[in-house]
Design a protein around this motif. Sequence first.
Motif, PDB file in Angstrom:
ATOM      1  N   VAL A   1       6.291  14.261   5.114  1.00 37.60           N
ATOM      2  CA  VAL A   1       6.426  14.456   3.680  1.00 37.60           C
ATOM      3  C   VAL A   1       5.460  13.526   2.970  1.00 37.60           C
ATOM      4  CG1 VAL A   1       8.338  12.794   3.506  1.00 37.60           C
ATOM      5  CG2 VAL A   1       8.031  14.519   1.719  1.00 37.60           C
ATOM      6  N   HIS A   2       4.772  14.059   1.949  1.00 40.64           N
ATOM      7  CA  HIS A   2       3.843  13.283   1.128  1.00 40.64           C
ATOM      8  C   HIS A   2       4.502  13.024  -0.223  1.00 40.64           C
ATOM      9  CE1 HIS A   2       0.215  13.857   3.725  1.00 40.64           C
ATOM     10  NE2 HIS A   2       0.941  14.887   4.144  1.00 40.64           N
ATOM     11  N   LEU A   3       4.543  11.735  -0.602  1.00 40.39           N
ATOM     12  CA  LEU A   3       5.046  11.320  -1.907  1.00 40.39           C
ATOM     13  C   LEU A   3       3.954  10.481  -2.562  1.00 40.39           C
ATOM     14  CD1 LEU A   3       8.638  10.136  -0.881  1.00 40.39           C
ATOM     15  CD2 LEU A   3       8.020  12.313  -1.947  1.00 40.39           C
TER      16      LEU A   3
ATOM     17  N   ALA B   1       2.276  25.297   7.994  1.00 45.23           N
ATOM     18  CA  ALA B   1       1.913  25.401   6.576  1.00 45.23           C
ATOM     19  C   ALA B   1       2.456  24.192   5.813  1.00 45.23           C
ATOM     20  CB  ALA B   1       2.465  26.698   5.992  1.00 45.23           C
ATOM     21  N   SER B   2       2.287  24.228   4.493  1.00 50.20           N
ATOM     22  CA  SER B   2       2.800  23.172   3.629  1.00 50.20           C
ATOM     23  C   SER B   2       3.674  23.780   2.541  1.00 50.20           C
ATOM     24  CB  SER B   2       1.662  22.376   2.987  1.00 50.20           C
ATOM     25  OG  SER B   2       0.915  21.680   3.950  1.00 50.20           O
TER      26      SER B   2
ATOM     27  N   VAL C   1       5.944  18.902   1.889  1.00 56.51           N
ATOM     28  CA  VAL C   1       6.360  18.854   3.286  1.00 56.51           C
ATOM     29  C   VAL C   1       5.394  19.712   4.086  1.00 56.51           C
ATOM     30  CG1 VAL C   1       8.210  19.301   4.941  1.00 56.51           C
ATOM     31  CG2 VAL C   1       8.783  18.570   2.617  1.00 56.51           C
ATOM     32  N   SER C   2       4.889  19.185   5.188  1.00 56.80           N
ATOM     33  CA  SER C   2       3.933  19.926   5.993  1.00 56.80           C
ATOM     34  C   SER C   2       4.250  19.769   7.471  1.00 56.80           C
ATOM     35  CB  SER C   2       2.503  19.449   5.699  1.00 56.80           C
ATOM     36  OG  SER C   2       2.384  18.069   5.941  1.00 56.80           O
ATOM     37  N   GLY C   3       3.701  20.698   8.273  1.00 58.94           N
ATOM     38  CA  GLY C   3       3.897  20.645   9.715  1.00 58.94           C
ATOM     39  C   GLY C   3       4.560  21.901  10.232  1.00 58.94           C
TER      40      GLY C   3
END
Length: 275
Positions: A58-60, A36-37, A90-92
């Motif tokens: 992580v996406h910024l 999930a995220s 944060v995903s994975g």
Amino acid sequence: MTGTHLKPGVDGNLSVTPQSAGWTYLSFGVMTLDGASFEGNSGENEVALVPQSGRLSVHLGDEEHDLSRAGVFEELPTVVYLPPHTHYTVSGSGTFAHGGAPATGQHPARVIRPQDIKVEMRGGANATRQVSHLLGPDQLAERLLIYEVYTPSGNWSGWPPHRHDGWHGSLYIEETYHYRIQPEQGWAIHRNYSPEDAYDEALIARDGDLILSPRGYHPVAAAPGSNVYYLNFMAGEALGEARSTPPVDEPDWAWMRQDWGGKALTLPIPVMAKP
């Protein structure tokens, strides 16, 4: 179980805020994702993300950074520092820790790679341990300090016992200990104590436990056969370069910095003393 000793939930997650801890600055949590995220925002805090295991990213904004880690006993992490009011995702699948403290936004978001992490060997004899400076006082942050500490089977850590709670000239800094132990059935002893106000608790730390150090001295002992890791998040009144201010050692044990062997007893004891 006391208010300073927390067990993870059935999902492996846990969370501490200044309000739940009864202190002023430090927040800390652990989260496990299963494909999930998680979307978060640092709010009024500077925040750091520390992966512990799994395949995570992580996406910024438009940037994506790989936070994958085989495990805390296998390799150093990639750490993400976030200033206040930063949105992130944060995903994975894996487990990561997150924590923060009030900040004004003096430093930009950045990624701290494993090769940028200072690794230090402290102590000696059976007080030997490894300290990895994930966000040490020589790195840019306002209040946060973050370390990973490895204490081998049968060894002691946090020795000589020291404090940073405003007593005896020390700066006031709050601290959390998140434990991972190898093997999983292993354990450690974590003691919090302050002779001045008769505060004294000895806690059994098991894999996944979180222990707070609200005041006083706080040494750790790894049981024989148990290799102990703990993640320290710290924050308090120390700002910027003042974060390098050392804690205050317990006077009865400060001498051991000059004799890590601790005047150990020689065995076997003689059957009869020499005349």
